[in-house]
Design a protein around this motif. Structure first.
Motif, PDB file in Angstrom:
ATOM      1  N   ALA A  10      23.211 -11.722   7.107  1.00 26.33           N
ATOM      2  CA  ALA A  10      22.019 -11.855   7.932  1.00 26.33           C
ATOM      3  C   ALA A  10      21.439 -13.262   7.870  1.00 26.33           C
ATOM      4  CB  ALA A  10      20.978 -10.836   7.496  1.00 26.33           C
ATOM      5  N   ASP A  14      20.166 -15.874  10.907  1.00 21.44           N
ATOM      6  CA  ASP A  14      18.803 -16.402  11.009  1.00 21.44           C
ATOM      7  C   ASP A  14      18.727 -17.913  10.817  1.00 21.44           C
ATOM      8  OD1 ASP A  14      16.688 -14.236  11.341  1.00 21.44           O
ATOM      9  OD2 ASP A  14      18.014 -13.370   9.848  1.00 21.44           O
ATOM     10  N   PHE A  15      19.476 -18.425   9.835  1.00 19.00           N
ATOM     11  CA  PHE A  15      19.265 -19.826   9.467  1.00 19.00           C
ATOM     12  C   PHE A  15      20.508 -20.702   9.549  1.00 19.00           C
ATOM     13  CE2 PHE A  15      16.283 -17.232   6.914  1.00 19.00           C
ATOM     14  CZ  PHE A  15      15.158 -17.551   7.652  1.00 19.00           C
ATOM     15  N   PHE A  40      11.475 -11.696  22.770  1.00 15.71           N
ATOM     16  CA  PHE A  40      11.106 -10.975  23.989  1.00 15.71           C
ATOM     17  C   PHE A  40      10.512 -11.831  25.097  1.00 15.71           C
ATOM     18  CE2 PHE A  40      10.675  -7.934  20.473  1.00 15.71           C
ATOM     19  CZ  PHE A  40      11.778  -7.189  20.776  1.00 15.71           C
ATOM     20  N   SER A 119      19.912  -5.236  18.118  1.00 20.37           N
ATOM     21  CA  SER A 119      18.517  -4.867  17.861  1.00 20.37           C
ATOM     22  C   SER A 119      17.808  -4.635  19.185  1.00 20.37           C
ATOM     23  CB  SER A 119      17.785  -5.976  17.103  1.00 20.37           C
ATOM     24  OG  SER A 119      18.295  -6.100  15.816  1.00 20.37           O
ATOM     25  N   HIS A 120      17.136  -3.516  19.288  1.00 18.76           N
ATOM     26  CA  HIS A 120      16.280  -3.166  20.430  1.00 18.76           C
ATOM     27  C   HIS A 120      17.040  -2.687  21.658  1.00 18.76           C
ATOM     28  CE1 HIS A 120      13.276  -5.015  17.975  1.00 18.76           C
ATOM     29  NE2 HIS A 120      13.869  -6.186  18.059  1.00 18.76           N
ATOM     30  N   TYR A 144      23.441  -8.058  12.778  1.00 14.95           N
ATOM     31  CA  TYR A 144      22.974  -7.507  11.508  1.00 14.95           C
ATOM     32  C   TYR A 144      23.681  -6.177  11.244  1.00 14.95           C
ATOM     33  CZ  TYR A 144      19.038 -10.682  12.138  1.00 14.95           C
ATOM     34  OH  TYR A 144      18.262 -11.781  12.325  1.00 14.95           O
ATOM     35  N   ASP A 145      23.944  -5.459  12.311  1.00 11.25           N
ATOM     36  CA  ASP A 145      24.497  -4.120  12.182  1.00 11.25           C
ATOM     37  C   ASP A 145      25.832  -4.047  12.924  1.00 11.25           C
ATOM     38  OD1 ASP A 145      24.634  -1.547  11.389  1.00 11.25           O
ATOM     39  OD2 ASP A 145      22.750  -0.914  12.277  1.00 11.25           O
ATOM     40  N   LEU A 147      28.450  -2.528  12.200  1.00 12.60           N
ATOM     41  CA  LEU A 147      29.040  -1.188  12.242  1.00 12.60           C
ATOM     42  C   LEU A 147      28.683  -0.461  13.529  1.00 12.60           C
ATOM     43  CD1 LEU A 147      28.595   0.177   8.609  1.00 12.60           C
ATOM     44  CD2 LEU A 147      30.714  -0.484   9.741  1.00 12.60           C
TER      45      LEU A 147
ATOM     46  N   GLN B  85       7.310  -4.698  16.892  1.00 15.88           N
ATOM     47  CA  GLN B  85       8.691  -5.194  16.892  1.00 15.88           C
ATOM     48  C   GLN B  85       8.733  -6.679  16.541  1.00 15.88           C
ATOM     49  OE1 GLN B  85      10.578  -4.401  20.669  1.00 15.88           O
ATOM     50  NE2 GLN B  85       9.820  -2.320  20.727  1.00 15.88           N
ATOM     51  N   ILE B  86       7.651  -7.398  16.819  1.00 13.00           N
ATOM     52  CA  ILE B  86       7.661  -8.856  16.612  1.00 13.00           C
ATOM     53  C   ILE B  86       7.004  -9.128  15.266  1.00 13.00           C
ATOM     54  CG2 ILE B  86       7.131 -11.073  17.656  1.00 13.00           C
ATOM     55  CD1 ILE B  86       6.682  -9.567  20.288  1.00 13.00           C
ATOM     56  N   TYR B  88       6.857 -11.340  12.774  1.00 18.49           N
ATOM     57  CA  TYR B  88       6.187 -12.491  12.168  1.00 18.49           C
ATOM     58  C   TYR B  88       4.760 -12.675  12.666  1.00 18.49           C
ATOM     59  CZ  TYR B  88       7.512 -15.033  16.395  1.00 18.49           C
ATOM     60  OH  TYR B  88       7.662 -15.428  17.686  1.00 18.49           O
ATOM     61  N   ARG B 130       7.854 -16.477   6.804  1.00 15.74           N
ATOM     62  CA  ARG B 130       8.551 -16.920   8.020  1.00 15.74           C
ATOM     63  C   ARG B 130       9.974 -17.409   7.724  1.00 15.74           C
ATOM     64  NH1 ARG B 130       3.416 -17.409   8.432  1.00 15.74           N
ATOM     65  NH2 ARG B 130       2.334 -16.788  10.330  1.00 15.74           N
ATOM     66  N   ASP B 131      10.292 -17.560   6.426  1.00 16.77           N
ATOM     67  CA  ASP B 131      11.657 -17.941   6.048  1.00 16.77           C
ATOM     68  C   ASP B 131      12.529 -16.735   5.725  1.00 16.77           C
ATOM     69  OD1 ASP B 131      11.093 -20.595   6.389  1.00 16.77           O
ATOM     70  OD2 ASP B 131      10.554 -20.931   4.287  1.00 16.77           O
ATOM     71  N   LEU B 132      11.970 -15.546   5.878  1.00 19.16           N
ATOM     72  CA  LEU B 132      12.776 -14.350   5.630  1.00 19.16           C
ATOM     73  C   LEU B 132      13.740 -14.138   6.790  1.00 19.16           C
ATOM     74  CD1 LEU B 132       9.968 -11.838   4.498  1.00 19.16           C
ATOM     75  CD2 LEU B 132      11.567 -13.072   3.037  1.00 19.16           C
ATOM     76  N   THR B 133      14.861 -13.496   6.481  1.00 16.92           N
ATOM     77  CA  THR B 133      15.726 -13.077   7.583  1.00 16.92           C
ATOM     78  C   THR B 133      15.020 -11.931   8.315  1.00 16.92           C
ATOM     79  OG1 THR B 133      16.880 -11.392   6.305  1.00 16.92           O
ATOM     80  CG2 THR B 133      17.786 -13.639   6.231  1.00 16.92           C
ATOM     81  N   TYR B 134      15.507 -11.619   9.488  1.00 13.66           N
ATOM     82  CA  TYR B 134      14.869 -10.570  10.291  1.00 13.66           C
ATOM     83  C   TYR B 134      14.883  -9.218   9.551  1.00 13.66           C
ATOM     84  CZ  TYR B 134      13.619  -8.505  14.863  1.00 13.66           C
ATOM     85  OH  TYR B 134      13.016  -7.854  15.906  1.00 13.66           O
ATOM     86  N   PRO B 135      16.009  -8.812   8.950  1.00 15.11           N
ATOM     87  CA  PRO B 135      15.973  -7.544   8.192  1.00 15.11           C
ATOM     88  C   PRO B 135      15.031  -7.596   6.990  1.00 15.11           C
ATOM     89  CG  PRO B 135      18.233  -8.119   8.741  1.00 15.11           C
ATOM     90  CD  PRO B 135      17.390  -9.318   9.072  1.00 15.11           C
ATOM     91  N   GLU B 158      10.801   0.531  15.844  1.00 14.99           N
ATOM     92  CA  GLU B 158      12.153   0.011  15.662  1.00 14.99           C
ATOM     93  C   GLU B 158      12.480  -0.280  14.196  1.00 14.99           C
ATOM     94  OE1 GLU B 158      14.563  -1.108  18.108  1.00 14.99           O
ATOM     95  OE2 GLU B 158      13.401  -0.519  19.859  1.00 14.99           O
ATOM     96  N   VAL B 160      15.370  -2.647  12.071  1.00 15.82           N
ATOM     97  CA  VAL B 160      16.400  -3.678  12.187  1.00 15.82           C
ATOM     98  C   VAL B 160      17.558  -3.315  11.255  1.00 15.82           C
ATOM     99  CG1 VAL B 160      16.905  -6.128  11.907  1.00 15.82           C
ATOM    100  CG2 VAL B 160      14.635  -5.395  12.645  1.00 15.82           C
ATOM    101  N   ALA B 161      18.771  -3.359  11.769  1.00 16.91           N
ATOM    102  CA  ALA B 161      19.972  -3.101  10.975  1.00 16.91           C
ATOM    103  C   ALA B 161      19.897  -1.795  10.191  1.00 16.91           C
ATOM    104  CB  ALA B 161      20.246  -4.276  10.025  1.00 16.91           C
ATOM    105  N   PRO B 162      19.708  -0.669  10.876  1.00 16.15           N
ATOM    106  CA  PRO B 162      19.502   0.601  10.166  1.00 16.15           C
ATOM    107  C   PRO B 162      20.705   1.049   9.356  1.00 16.15           C
ATOM    108  CG  PRO B 162      19.803   0.989  12.513  1.00 16.15           C
ATOM    109  CD  PRO B 162      19.683  -0.489  12.336  1.00 16.15           C
ATOM    110  N   GLY B 163      21.882   0.483   9.621  1.00 13.86           N
ATOM    111  CA  GLY B 163      23.063   0.867   8.861  1.00 13.86           C
ATOM    112  C   GLY B 163      23.110   0.235   7.485  1.00 13.86           C
TER     113      GLY B 163
END
Lengths: 172, 216
Positions: A10, A14-15, A40, A119-120, A144-145, A147, B85-86, B88, B130-135, B158, B160-163
């Motif tokens: 991930a 992101d980075f 969005f 996502s979404h 991210y997913d 699978l 969903q947004i 940040y 704000r430096d975290l990944t989205y998950p 929502e 993110v990455a539920p798996g």
């Protein structure tokens, strides 16, 4: 045209997308064009309805990246007919993301790197996206997913994170 | 008494375009539900209504017996929170620890213990949110709003990455804690998720209906 799933972590999505793009270019050859979701707000801001947005984008694409499909063909291929008269800002987050993705995918590009498309988006939107991804140019999905993508298309080949090795998808 | 109750709730963005019509549901203490629906079905609108961010065009929403639209904004956070969903946009401070301290101060709840943070698999608490990944951002938001703020009703829009196992562990932790404390939790998503929800609602063509038991 080939569609791949790129396995990555991930934080790379992101980075590290610049280096990720460079690595994918090693495999597919440059240029690879990046799709990255933009919270969005994925429309021009110069149009009111979905119809106007599509017309505006199709009429103003770079000469070297002409639209793969003209208006009516595009609307049918992406199942957007029912949403043409919606205000773009009234669309749900998922539909607005899908519209932005559709317009990006409609550009004639040799290769694309698509980050976090799942996502979404519902399975129905993802099915359409995967069908269209196979229409023109190579497409590499980095998710991210992953699978989830592999469930929808078990046969898609998987690239290793260094962008150089291809393996067939499996459930491992 | 139900914690969350919707009575004949309608919502229109414009008079000729109903988004949700005649939505009625009740959730008793400790219950959780998955809200299933396609893109554009009205899941987020339902969440914003339940979170008190928008008001019903008609009908009423009550939380703990109080009509949500008559609850002042500052008091509303203890009643109902919509997790956007947004992600940040709901962060304010420069580090995770400062963000946690802010949530503790705003909510009046206790500080989380180190042990209670573990299921959220976060990086160093010196990290800027704000430096975290989205998950990671999703898990942190779940910690702040679901586990620290502890509103009576939490609507998570929502996942993110539920798996991913980290996501599931964080979600199970919040569901478990909130069930134990008698709080109601809803999560909206496009696909079925097997993480122990008590009920499943479907949103389609403006209607919300119960889809039976979440057997998978």
């Amino acid at each position: 045209m080939a569609v791949y799933i790129l396995s990555s972590d991930a934080s790379t999505i992101d980075f590290g997308h610049t280096s990720l793009l460079a690595r994918v270019e090693v495999y597919l050859g440059p240029p690879v064009h990046l799709y990255r979701p933009l919270t969005f707000v994925e429309h021009s801001g110069f149009s009111e309805t979905v119809r106007e947005e599509i017309q505006l984008v199709l009429a103003n694409q770079p000469v070297e990246e002409p639209p793969q499909r003209a208006f009516d063909d595009f609307v049918e291929a992406w199942n957007l007919r029912a949403h043409l008269d919606y205000r773009v800002l009234d669309l749900s987050g998922g539909w607005r993301k899908f519209l932005g993705l559709a317009l990006f995918m409609n550009r004639s590009l040799p290769a694309r790197l698509l980050l976090d498309t799942t996502s979404h988006l519902s399975d129905a939107r993802m099915e359409t996206l995967l069908d269209r991804a196979a229409d023109g140019g190579d497409a590499v999905f980095c998710e991210y997913d992953s699978l989830l993508l592999r469930r929808l298309r078990p046969s898609l080949p998987v690239l290793n994170d260094d962008g150089t090795t291809v393996s067939e998808a499996d459930d491992s | 008494m139900s914690v969350l109750r919707l009575d004949e709730v309608d919502y229109y963005y414009r008079p000729d375009t109903p988004v949700l019509t005649a939505v009625s549901l009740e959730m008793p203490p400790g219950q959780s539900a998955l809200v299933l629906g396609d893109n554009g079905s009205g899941k987020s609108t339902l969440g914003r209504l339940i979170g008190g961010l928008i008001r019903p065009s008609s009908g009423t929403i009550t939380v703990d017996g109080t009509v949500l639209s008559k609850t002042p904004s500052r008091a509303r956070a203890g009643k109902a929170i919509y997790v956007s969903q947004i992600s940040y946009l709901q962060f304010f401070r420069a580090t995770l620890s400062e963000e946690i301290a802010l949530a503790v101060a705003q909510s009046g709840q206790e500080s989380p213990t180190d042990g209670s943070l573990e299921p959220f698999s976060l990086p160093s608490l010196d990290t800027n949110p704000r430096d975290l990944t989205y998950p990671e951002m999703w898990r942190f938001q779940l910690l702040l709003l679901g586990s620290i703020f502890r509103p009576s009703v939490l609507y998570i829009d929502e996942v993110v990455a539920p798996g991913a196992s980290a996501q599931q562990m964080a979600l199970r932790q919040v569901l478990r804690q909130r069930r134990h404390e008698g709080r109601v939790t809803l999560l909206a998503y496009q696909r079925f998720l097997d993480v122990g929800f008590d009920r499943v609602f479907t949103v389609a063509r403006g209607a919300v209906s119960e889809a039976g038991t979440p057997s998978g």
